[in-house]
Design a protein around this motif. Structure first.
Motif, short mmCIF file in Angstrom:
data_model
loop_
_atom_site.label_atom_id
_atom_site.label_comp_id
_atom_site.label_asym_id
_atom_site.label_seq_id
_atom_site.Cartn_x
_atom_site.Cartn_y
_atom_site.Cartn_z
N ALA A 148 0.82 -1.21 0.00
CA ALA A 148 0.00 0.00 0.00
C ALA A 148 0.85 1.26 0.00
N CYS A 149 2.03 1.19 0.61
CA CYS A 149 2.92 2.35 0.65
C CYS A 149 4.16 2.18 -0.23
N HIS A 150 4.69 0.98 -0.26
CA HIS A 150 5.94 0.76 -0.98
C HIS A 150 5.73 0.29 -2.42
N GLY A 151 4.46 0.07 -2.79
CA GLY A 151 4.15 -0.31 -4.16
C GLY A 151 4.22 -1.81 -4.38
N PRO A 152 3.52 -2.31 -5.39
CA PRO A 152 3.47 -3.75 -5.67
C PRO A 152 4.84 -4.38 -5.89
N ALA A 153 5.78 -3.61 -6.44
CA ALA A 153 7.12 -4.14 -6.72
C ALA A 153 8.17 -3.60 -5.75
N GLY A 154 7.74 -2.89 -4.72
CA GLY A 154 8.68 -2.39 -3.72
C GLY A 154 9.47 -1.16 -4.15
N ALA A 155 8.98 -0.47 -5.20
CA ALA A 155 9.72 0.69 -5.72
C ALA A 155 9.54 1.94 -4.87
N GLY A 156 8.55 1.94 -3.98
CA GLY A 156 8.32 3.09 -3.12
C GLY A 156 7.79 4.30 -3.86
N ILE A 157 7.64 5.39 -3.13
CA ILE A 157 7.15 6.66 -3.71
C ILE A 157 8.10 7.75 -3.25
N PRO A 158 8.77 8.43 -4.17
CA PRO A 158 9.73 9.48 -3.79
C PRO A 158 9.12 10.50 -2.82
N ALA A 159 9.92 10.92 -1.86
CA ALA A 159 9.55 11.91 -0.85
C ALA A 159 8.59 11.37 0.20
N GLN A 160 8.12 10.14 0.02
CA GLN A 160 7.22 9.57 1.03
C GLN A 160 7.71 8.23 1.55
N TYR A 161 7.86 7.26 0.63
CA TYR A 161 8.19 5.91 1.05
C TYR A 161 9.41 5.39 0.27
N PRO A 162 10.37 4.78 0.98
CA PRO A 162 11.60 4.35 0.32
C PRO A 162 11.42 3.14 -0.59
N ARG A 163 12.36 3.01 -1.50
CA ARG A 163 12.45 1.81 -2.32
C ARG A 163 13.01 0.71 -1.43
#
Length: 215
Positions: A148-163
């Motif tokens: 939900a935060c890090h993405g389905p592939a674990g790529a994260g979201i810049p400025a919010q959640y790390p890869r």
């Protein structure tokens, strides 16, 4: 049930990414990768390797990590105004102490541009359990999905959640346990601590191994 939850998780991640776009652009470190490389290849190389692909799980892979996240961690490792650093680590607190914010931005810019050499999931016996926790969480415990935060592939979201994809399983496991026992407490709004406290040792190990193999 997981196959029905996954589209919702993906949609949530996409929505989070869209909402974060403007903030990410504003927060993006505008460092000089060349200057960052000069520091990385003479100082950081000892633990993280010249390109940020550390050779042992005691030290995380920095290659390809979001620059915003790297900058935040470096600032958290550095104490300000005589106060204890927000993230306490005997090695990193000392290593980052000599550098100012401009130099930290340079380092963040450099490592974020490097290509990660990802790890692999190693435990076939727990891969299904790790996948379920990552994709769907555990509703019975009120535990949110990692995706939900890090993405389905674990790529994260810049400025919010790390890869987190491709990271050493042992390092992920250690950080989840640190969040759980409170020895790491630099997560905004206690987000990671609230999740980790609901996880058992076997669950942490399973999800950490699964994350290591994400691409």
């Amino acid at each position: 049930m997981t196959r029905f939850l996954l589209p919702l998780i993906v949609a949530a991640a996409v929505a989070n990414a869209a909402n974060a776009n403007e903030a990410a652009k504003a927060a993006a470190p505008k460092g000089d990768p060349a200057k960052g490389q000069a520091i990385a290849t003479t100082v950081c190389v000892a633990c993280h390797a010249a390109d940020g692909n550390s050779t042992g799980p005691a030290n995380p892979k920095l290659a390809g990590q979001h620059a915003e996240y790297l900058l935040k961690q470096m600032k958290n490792f550095k104490g300000a105004d005589g106060k204890q650093p927000e993230r306490v680590n005997a090695v990193m607190n000392g290593m980052i102490a000599p550098y100012d914010e401009a130099q930290m931005r340079d380092l963040a810019a450099y490592f974020s541009m490097q290509q990660q050499k990802g790890e692999q999931a190693k435990n076939r016996e727990t891969i299904e359990k790790g996948q379920k926790l990552y994709r769907a969480g555990d509703k019975s415990k009120g535990m949110a999905a990692c995706a939900a935060c890090h993405g389905p592939a674990g790529a994260g979201i810049p400025a919010q959640y790390p890869r987190i994809q491709g990271q050493y399983a042992e390092y992920i496991e250690a950080q989840l346990k640190a969040f759980r026992d409170g020895t790491r407490a630099n997560d905004p709004a206690k987000m990671m601590r609230m999740i980790a406290i609901k996880m058992t040792d076997p669950e942490i190990k399973a999800v950490a191994d699964y994350i290591a193999g994400l691409r």
